[in-house]
Design a protein around this motif. Structure first.
Motif, PDB file in Angstrom:
ATOM      1  N   LYS A  45      42.158  65.199  61.940  1.00 30.73           N
ATOM      2  CA  LYS A  45      42.591  64.279  60.886  1.00 30.73           C
ATOM      3  C   LYS A  45      42.822  62.888  61.450  1.00 30.73           C
ATOM      4  O   LYS A  45      42.479  61.875  60.811  1.00 30.73           O
ATOM      5  CB  LYS A  45      43.866  64.805  60.233  1.00 30.73           C
ATOM      6  N   ASP A  46      43.402  62.809  62.645  1.00 27.71           N
ATOM      7  CA  ASP A  46      43.637  61.497  63.262  1.00 27.71           C
ATOM      8  C   ASP A  46      42.314  60.789  63.540  1.00 27.71           C
ATOM      9  O   ASP A  46      42.186  59.572  63.335  1.00 27.71           O
ATOM     10  CB  ASP A  46      44.434  61.661  64.559  1.00 27.71           C
ATOM     11  N   ASP A  47      41.317  61.559  64.031  1.00 26.51           N
ATOM     12  CA  ASP A  47      40.003  60.967  64.287  1.00 26.51           C
ATOM     13  C   ASP A  47      39.404  60.411  63.002  1.00 26.51           C
ATOM     14  O   ASP A  47      38.856  59.300  62.975  1.00 26.51           O
ATOM     15  CB  ASP A  47      39.057  62.009  64.882  1.00 26.51           C
ATOM     16  N   ARG A  48      39.496  61.171  61.930  1.00 23.81           N
ATOM     17  CA  ARG A  48      38.922  60.721  60.662  1.00 23.81           C
ATOM     18  C   ARG A  48      39.582  59.432  60.178  1.00 23.81           C
ATOM     19  O   ARG A  48      38.910  58.503  59.726  1.00 23.81           O
ATOM     20  CB  ARG A  48      39.064  61.820  59.606  1.00 23.81           C
ATOM     21  N   ARG A  49      40.909  59.403  60.276  1.00 21.18           N
ATOM     22  CA  ARG A  49      41.622  58.194  59.845  1.00 21.18           C
ATOM     23  C   ARG A  49      41.203  56.981  60.684  1.00 21.18           C
ATOM     24  O   ARG A  49      40.970  55.890  60.147  1.00 21.18           O
ATOM     25  CB  ARG A  49      43.136  58.417  59.934  1.00 21.18           C
ATOM     26  N   SER A  50      41.124  57.184  61.982  1.00 18.44           N
ATOM     27  CA  SER A  50      40.750  56.065  62.862  1.00 18.44           C
ATOM     28  C   SER A  50      39.320  55.612  62.600  1.00 18.44           C
ATOM     29  O   SER A  50      39.025  54.403  62.561  1.00 18.44           O
ATOM     30  CB  SER A  50      40.903  56.488  64.327  1.00 18.44           C
TER      31      SER A  50
ATOM     32  N   ASP B 136      37.634  55.872  59.819  1.00 17.22           N
ATOM     33  CA  ASP B 136      37.602  55.156  58.537  1.00 17.22           C
ATOM     34  C   ASP B 136      38.100  53.729  58.707  1.00 17.22           C
ATOM     35  O   ASP B 136      37.572  52.789  58.072  1.00 17.22           O
ATOM     36  CB  ASP B 136      38.446  55.894  57.502  1.00 17.22           C
ATOM     37  N   LEU B 137      39.104  53.547  59.559  1.00 20.08           N
ATOM     38  CA  LEU B 137      39.643  52.201  59.794  1.00 20.08           C
ATOM     39  C   LEU B 137      38.598  51.323  60.464  1.00 20.08           C
ATOM     40  O   LEU B 137      38.356  50.178  60.027  1.00 20.08           O
ATOM     41  CB  LEU B 137      40.897  52.309  60.658  1.00 20.08           C
TER      42      LEU B 137
ATOM     43  N   ARG C 288      35.455  49.805  58.569  1.00 23.62           N
ATOM     44  CA  ARG C 288      35.576  48.607  57.728  1.00 23.62           C
ATOM     45  C   ARG C 288      34.886  47.406  58.361  1.00 23.62           C
ATOM     46  O   ARG C 288      34.446  46.488  57.654  1.00 23.62           O
ATOM     47  CB  ARG C 288      37.047  48.282  57.490  1.00 23.62           C
TER      48      ARG C 288
END
Length: 627
Positions: free
Chosen positions: A515-520, A522-523, A526
């Motif tokens: 989950k942390d990888d996915r959030r990072s 996605d950031l 951008r």
């Protein structure tokens, strides 16, 4: 005479030992056969730790009054303190023959049996003592120790729990219950009891030590180090605690500090093989390979059967490119693997081992044995083995089978799935033992720019766009399957210098993202052309089809790096300071994969500088025309 003895007894009872000794001696001078004075002066000497004198004095009393159970008991106590366990056991038995319902004699007999390693007898003695005094917490505690020594751990837990029910603040019972729980893998409960022992007795060295071992075993290395430090603050010359502290520090990648503890441990106890092993591991982690070999050699002189020392010595030799000594020593890995998979080991052991000899009329079973990357890397040896065998069956992990199938068809090799029924064969060879069987040396590593092909169906499936519009597409992987290992993982944030490069589509090749990888991701998506393919990747053949369409791959040491290398794809391989043996040392090139460029940490843990170097290399190789 009686007045001397009376004064001595009163002084002894009040703890005035010098006065008691003076008056006991006066009583004995007045009457050399004063049995009670001889006896109690012996007890006093035992209390003072002067056990030889105690045994002599109480022995004289026993000779004068052999039918006194208390005298027999105290002579046994003195003999036990001297380590003369057979004599002690005889005296405790004498006491019980004179007084069968003497609970203290049963208890002391149990302790003597336990000290002699006769734990079944100790359990019987403690049980008899408890029948006579069922509310004695110390007896339950020692019964628990004997049961634990016999492997009767659940019964031991019940005994320790009963001791604590009778005496809730019993530090020893808390500590011992913690050890029993830890033996059953119930670490959280064990830690609770070790802490309870320390609440009751803050200077309890064994509880600090056991707490450290349990914390370290569950990965709480910083807390473990603190527990070992606490034990050492109370008992500085404690080699096992120094060993534990060294292990905890090494797990925290504080290898230089670990070396100091290991060296002190072996200085205090040169026979402590595990400390020599830890010392070797720490030297290896810091790139001091010759020092590592010396430490491993010393560990093996002390314990020739220490498999982890054999294996780590082998890995050091292989890191140095010494295949002649390293490959035979590397076979030690099989004993370690067999301990965790006895069924598979038994199946393999049922067949004779192939040593590289020609077997034109027989079938050879080659078995993939480690990770995906290992299988991909060592596939290159299979056709060489096929040339010496009448038939070959290769078993690989199910996830690799679609990718490997076209190769095995071309080689005339039967493909099977690892972990399923063992194939029919005459001989067996683990995949990573093929270099040894084939007589491989560093100079003769079979190497080609590309030895893996994408199955046509997968090539067609991935015919469309992978995402993005940049002319340059580079695959990316930053962690292995065991993400907790420092040398197999870095954070997505560490990769930021790559995402700052223009004109590149970055394709995420890892199929399993946290989950942390996915959030990072996605950031960073951008501002960077970053594309996730994880939901579309079904197996390694999918990954191979993707990699085959890329311009290059940037990867940490994981199966994706081996896949890229086997496909001949330009690869920047990001390596820790103490890299796996197959990347050798002091080189930025790989004899395994000519298309790979190795980028190593300049010091342990320094991933940022690795990524910055890769970013410069990628920028140079693929300059941004729009910049």
């Amino acid at each position: 005479m009686d007045s001397f003895f009376a004064r001595a007894y009163a002084a002894h009872r009040d703890g005035r030992l010098a006065d008691a000794e003076r008056d006991y001696r006066a009583a004995i001078e007045a009457d050399p056969v004063h049995t009670d004075a001889l006896h109690l002066l012996g007890v006093l000497r035992h209390q003072q730790g002067r056990h030889e004198e105690a045994a002599e004095l109480v022995g004289r009393a026993v000779a004068l009054r052999p039918d006194d159970a208390a005298l027999q008991l105290n002579l046994g106590n003195a003999l036990k303190a001297l380590g003369r366990l057979d004599g002690a056991i005889e005296r405790f038995r004498n006491a019980l023959s004179l007084a069968p319902e003497f609970p203290l004699a049963h208890y002391n007999l149990g302790n003597a049996y336990a000290q002699a390693g006769r734990h079944e007898d100790a359990v019987d003695a403690f049980d008899r003592s408890l029948r006579l005094q069922p509310n004695d917490a110390s007896t339950y505690n020692n019964l628990g120790n004997a049961l634990h020594a016999l492997g009767r751990t659940e019964e031991a837990i019940a005994a320790f729990s009963q001791a604590l029910a009778l005496r809730p603040g019993h530090a020893g019972a808390h500590n011992n219950l913690g050890m029993a729980l830890a033996a059953l893998g119930r670490a959280d409960e064990a830690i609770t009891h070790f802490r309870a022992a320390l609440t009751a007795e803050p200077r309890y060295v064994a509880a600090h030590f056991n707490l450290g071992n349990t914390l370290d075993a569950v990965g709480l290395h910083a807390q473990a180090a603190a527990a070992f430090e606490a034990a050492l603050s109370l008992q500085a010359a404690f080699p096992p605690a120094l060993l534990g502290l060294g292990n905890a520090l090494a797990a925290l990648n504080r290898h230089q500090e670990a070396i100091a503890r290991y060296e002190r441990a072996v200085g205090l106890d040169p026979q402590l093989a595990l400390a020599w092993l830890g010392l070797g591991n720490a030297h290896h982690a810091l790139g001091a390979h010759e020092a590592a070999l010396r430490a491993f050699d010393q560990a093996l002189r002390l314990r020739p059967d220490l498999a982890s020392a054999q294996l780590n010595r082998a890995l050091t030799l292989l890191t140095l490119g010494d295949f002649e000594r390293g490959l035979p020593a590397y076979e030690s890995r099989l004993a370690i693997a067999a301990a965790t998979n006895e069924h598979a080991a038994a199946e393999a052991a049922a067949l004779p081992r192939w040593r590289g000899e020609p077997i034109p009329t027989k079938t050879l079973w080659i078995e993939a044995e480690q990770g995906f990357g290992d299988t991909l890397q060592f596939l290159r040896f299979v056709p060489l083995a096929r040339a010496r065998a009448g038939r070959v069956t290769l078993t690989v992990q199910r996830e690799l089978a679609p990718l490997v199938a076209p190769l095995t068809n071309a080689w005339g090799v039967t493909l099977g799935i690892a972990g399923e029924s063992a194939p029919q064969a005459h001989l067996h060879c683990p995949l990573l033992s093929l270099p040894l069987a084939l007589g491989t040396r560093l100079e003769t590593l079979p190497c080609s720019r590309r030895y893996l092909e994408v199955p046509p169906a997968y090539r067609r499936h991935w015919r469309g766009s992978l995402g993005g519009h940049a002319k340059v597409k580079i695959g990316l992987a930053w962690s292995g399957r065991i993400q907790a290992q420092e040398n197999r993982a870095m954070s997505v944030a560490t990769l930021a210098p790559l995402f700052e490069l223009g004109g590149i589509d970055w394709l995420v090749l890892q199929p399993n993202l946290s989950k942390d990888d996915r959030r990072s991701l996605d950031l960073y998506a951008r501002t960077a052309s970053l594309h996730r393919l994880d939901t579309r990747i079904r197996d390694f053949a999918d990954t191979a089809a993707i990699v085959d369409k890329l311009d290059a791959v940037v990867s940490i040491d994981t199966s994706i790096a081996h896949l890229a290398g086997a496909l001949g794809k330009p690869l920047w391989l990001m390596l820790p300071f103490a890299a796996d043996w197959r990347w050798f040392t002091n080189t930025d090139r790989s004899p395994w994969y000519p298309s790979a460029r190795l980028v190593r940490q300049p010091a342990p843990g320094q991933w940022a500088s690795v990524v910055e170097e890769v970013a410069r290399a990628v920028s140079s190789e693929f300059p941004d025309k729009d910049r």
